[in-house]
Design a protein around this motif. Structure first.
Motif, PDB file in Angstrom:
ATOM      1  N   GLY A  96     -32.138   1.424  -4.495  1.00  0.00           N
ATOM      2  CA  GLY A  96     -31.534   2.665  -4.959  1.00  0.00           C
ATOM      3  C   GLY A  96     -31.140   3.564  -3.798  1.00  0.00           C
ATOM      4  N   ALA A  97     -32.013   3.670  -2.822  1.00  0.00           N
ATOM      5  CA  ALA A  97     -31.717   4.486  -1.646  1.00  0.00           C
ATOM      6  C   ALA A  97     -30.531   3.919  -0.871  1.00  0.00           C
ATOM      7  CB  ALA A  97     -32.940   4.575  -0.746  1.00  0.00           C
ATOM      8  N   ALA A  98     -30.459   2.601  -0.796  1.00  0.00           N
ATOM      9  CA  ALA A  98     -29.338   1.958  -0.102  1.00  0.00           C
ATOM     10  C   ALA A  98     -28.025   2.216  -0.842  1.00  0.00           C
ATOM     11  CB  ALA A  98     -29.588   0.462   0.033  1.00  0.00           C
ATOM     12  N   LYS A  99     -28.054   2.137  -2.172  1.00  0.00           N
ATOM     13  CA  LYS A  99     -26.842   2.404  -2.953  1.00  0.00           C
ATOM     14  C   LYS A  99     -26.398   3.850  -2.793  1.00  0.00           C
ATOM     15  CE  LYS A  99     -27.126  -0.992  -6.671  1.00  0.00           C
ATOM     16  NZ  LYS A  99     -27.281  -1.194  -8.111  1.00  0.00           N
ATOM     17  N   GLN A 100     -27.353   4.764  -2.746  1.00  0.00           N
ATOM     18  CA  GLN A 100     -27.006   6.169  -2.560  1.00  0.00           C
ATOM     19  C   GLN A 100     -26.318   6.377  -1.208  1.00  0.00           C
ATOM     20  OE1 GLN A 100     -30.960   7.862  -3.425  1.00  0.00           O
ATOM     21  NE2 GLN A 100     -29.884   9.268  -4.777  1.00  0.00           N
ATOM     22  N   GLY A 134     -13.418   8.125   1.337  1.00  0.00           N
ATOM     23  CA  GLY A 134     -12.370   8.307   0.342  1.00  0.00           C
ATOM     24  C   GLY A 134     -11.743   9.686   0.421  1.00  0.00           C
ATOM     25  N   LYS A 135     -12.587  10.705   0.586  1.00  0.00           N
ATOM     26  CA  LYS A 135     -12.063  12.075   0.724  1.00  0.00           C
ATOM     27  C   LYS A 135     -11.253  12.218   2.003  1.00  0.00           C
ATOM     28  CE  LYS A 135     -15.587  14.560  -1.920  1.00  0.00           C
ATOM     29  NZ  LYS A 135     -16.709  15.521  -1.842  1.00  0.00           N
ATOM     30  N   ALA A 136     -11.734  11.609   3.088  1.00  0.00           N
ATOM     31  CA  ALA A 136     -11.079  11.741   4.388  1.00  0.00           C
ATOM     32  C   ALA A 136      -9.691  11.114   4.399  1.00  0.00           C
ATOM     33  CB  ALA A 136     -11.940  11.127   5.479  1.00  0.00           C
ATOM     34  N   ILE A 137      -9.555   9.991   3.713  1.00  0.00           N
ATOM     35  CA  ILE A 137      -8.258   9.309   3.724  1.00  0.00           C
ATOM     36  C   ILE A 137      -7.429   9.601   2.476  1.00  0.00           C
ATOM     37  CG2 ILE A 137      -9.071   7.479   5.249  1.00  0.00           C
ATOM     38  CD1 ILE A 137      -9.212   5.609   2.827  1.00  0.00           C
ATOM     39  N   GLY A 138      -7.973  10.409   1.574  1.00  0.00           N
ATOM     40  CA  GLY A 138      -7.237  10.782   0.371  1.00  0.00           C
ATOM     41  C   GLY A 138      -7.164   9.689  -0.673  1.00  0.00           C
ATOM     42  N   ASP A 139      -8.166   8.818  -0.706  1.00  0.00           N
ATOM     43  CA  ASP A 139      -8.198   7.718  -1.668  1.00  0.00           C
ATOM     44  C   ASP A 139      -9.111   8.103  -2.838  1.00  0.00           C
ATOM     45  OD1 ASP A 139      -8.531   5.337  -3.092  1.00  0.00           O
ATOM     46  OD2 ASP A 139      -8.681   4.101  -1.281  1.00  0.00           O
ATOM     47  N   ALA A 140      -8.496   8.483  -3.955  1.00  0.00           N
ATOM     48  CA  ALA A 140      -9.249   8.941  -5.123  1.00  0.00           C
ATOM     49  C   ALA A 140     -10.126   7.828  -5.703  1.00  0.00           C
ATOM     50  CB  ALA A 140      -8.304   9.470  -6.183  1.00  0.00           C
ATOM     51  N   LYS A 141      -9.629   6.588  -5.669  1.00  0.00           N
ATOM     52  CA  LYS A 141     -10.408   5.472  -6.215  1.00  0.00           C
ATOM     53  C   LYS A 141     -11.689   5.249  -5.396  1.00  0.00           C
ATOM     54  CE  LYS A 141     -10.243   0.591  -7.342  1.00  0.00           C
ATOM     55  NZ  LYS A 141      -9.577  -0.687  -7.116  1.00  0.00           N
ATOM     56  N   LEU A 142     -11.565   5.279  -4.100  1.00  0.00           N
ATOM     57  CA  LEU A 142     -12.724   5.075  -3.230  1.00  0.00           C
ATOM     58  C   LEU A 142     -13.724   6.224  -3.391  1.00  0.00           C
ATOM     59  CD1 LEU A 142     -13.925   3.163  -1.104  1.00  0.00           C
ATOM     60  CD2 LEU A 142     -12.758   4.498   0.646  1.00  0.00           C
ATOM     61  N   THR A 143     -13.219   7.433  -3.531  1.00  0.00           N
ATOM     62  CA  THR A 143     -14.085   8.587  -3.752  1.00  0.00           C
ATOM     63  C   THR A 143     -14.856   8.427  -5.057  1.00  0.00           C
ATOM     64  OG1 THR A 143     -12.547  10.021  -2.554  1.00  0.00           O
ATOM     65  CG2 THR A 143     -14.138  11.104  -3.979  1.00  0.00           C
ATOM     66  N   ALA A 144     -14.167   8.001  -6.109  1.00  0.00           N
ATOM     67  CA  ALA A 144     -14.812   7.799  -7.406  1.00  0.00           C
ATOM     68  C   ALA A 144     -15.851   6.682  -7.341  1.00  0.00           C
ATOM     69  CB  ALA A 144     -13.773   7.481  -8.471  1.00  0.00           C
ATOM     70  N   GLU A 145     -15.534   5.600  -6.639  1.00  0.00           N
ATOM     71  CA  GLU A 145     -16.498   4.508  -6.469  1.00  0.00           C
ATOM     72  C   GLU A 145     -17.741   5.004  -5.738  1.00  0.00           C
ATOM     73  OE1 GLU A 145     -14.739   1.165  -4.470  1.00  0.00           O
ATOM     74  OE2 GLU A 145     -13.274   0.823  -6.059  1.00  0.00           O
ATOM     75  N   GLY A 146     -17.541   5.827  -4.739  1.00  0.00           N
ATOM     76  CA  GLY A 146     -18.663   6.375  -3.986  1.00  0.00           C
ATOM     77  C   GLY A 146     -19.563   7.233  -4.861  1.00  0.00           C
ATOM     78  N   SER A 155     -19.859   7.012  -8.083  1.00  0.00           N
ATOM     79  CA  SER A 155     -20.498   6.092  -9.024  1.00  0.00           C
ATOM     80  C   SER A 155     -21.686   5.386  -8.373  1.00  0.00           C
ATOM     81  CB  SER A 155     -19.476   5.070  -9.512  1.00  0.00           C
ATOM     82  OG  SER A 155     -20.072   4.111 -10.329  1.00  0.00           O
ATOM     83  N   ASP A 156     -21.503   4.922  -7.151  1.00  0.00           N
ATOM     84  CA  ASP A 156     -22.589   4.245  -6.432  1.00  0.00           C
ATOM     85  C   ASP A 156     -23.766   5.189  -6.208  1.00  0.00           C
ATOM     86  OD1 ASP A 156     -21.203   1.861  -6.301  1.00  0.00           O
ATOM     87  OD2 ASP A 156     -20.613   2.075  -4.196  1.00  0.00           O
TER      88      ASP A 156
END
Length: 56
Positions: A8-12, A22-34, A36-37
């Protein structure tokens, strides 16, 4: 500390990295995946904590 808490700690941590990148590169999908993880990691960590509490 059991396996669930460690995973759990690793996933966080992984989720936090994904979200930041995702925020840095403007990728909404990657941000959402992050995000979720991170939530999955928190839940798994909580389950591990409960298991530790219930162990004799």
């Amino acid at each position: 500390m059991n396996k669930d808490r460690l995973e759990g700690a690793a996933k966080q941590a992984k989720g936090a990295v994904k979200e930041t990148v995702g925020k840095a590169i403007g990728d909404a999908k990657l941000t959402a995946e992050g995000k979720s993880d991170k939530v999955e990691g928190k839940i798994q960590n909580a389950v591990g904590s409960i298991k530790d509490t219930l162990k004799p």
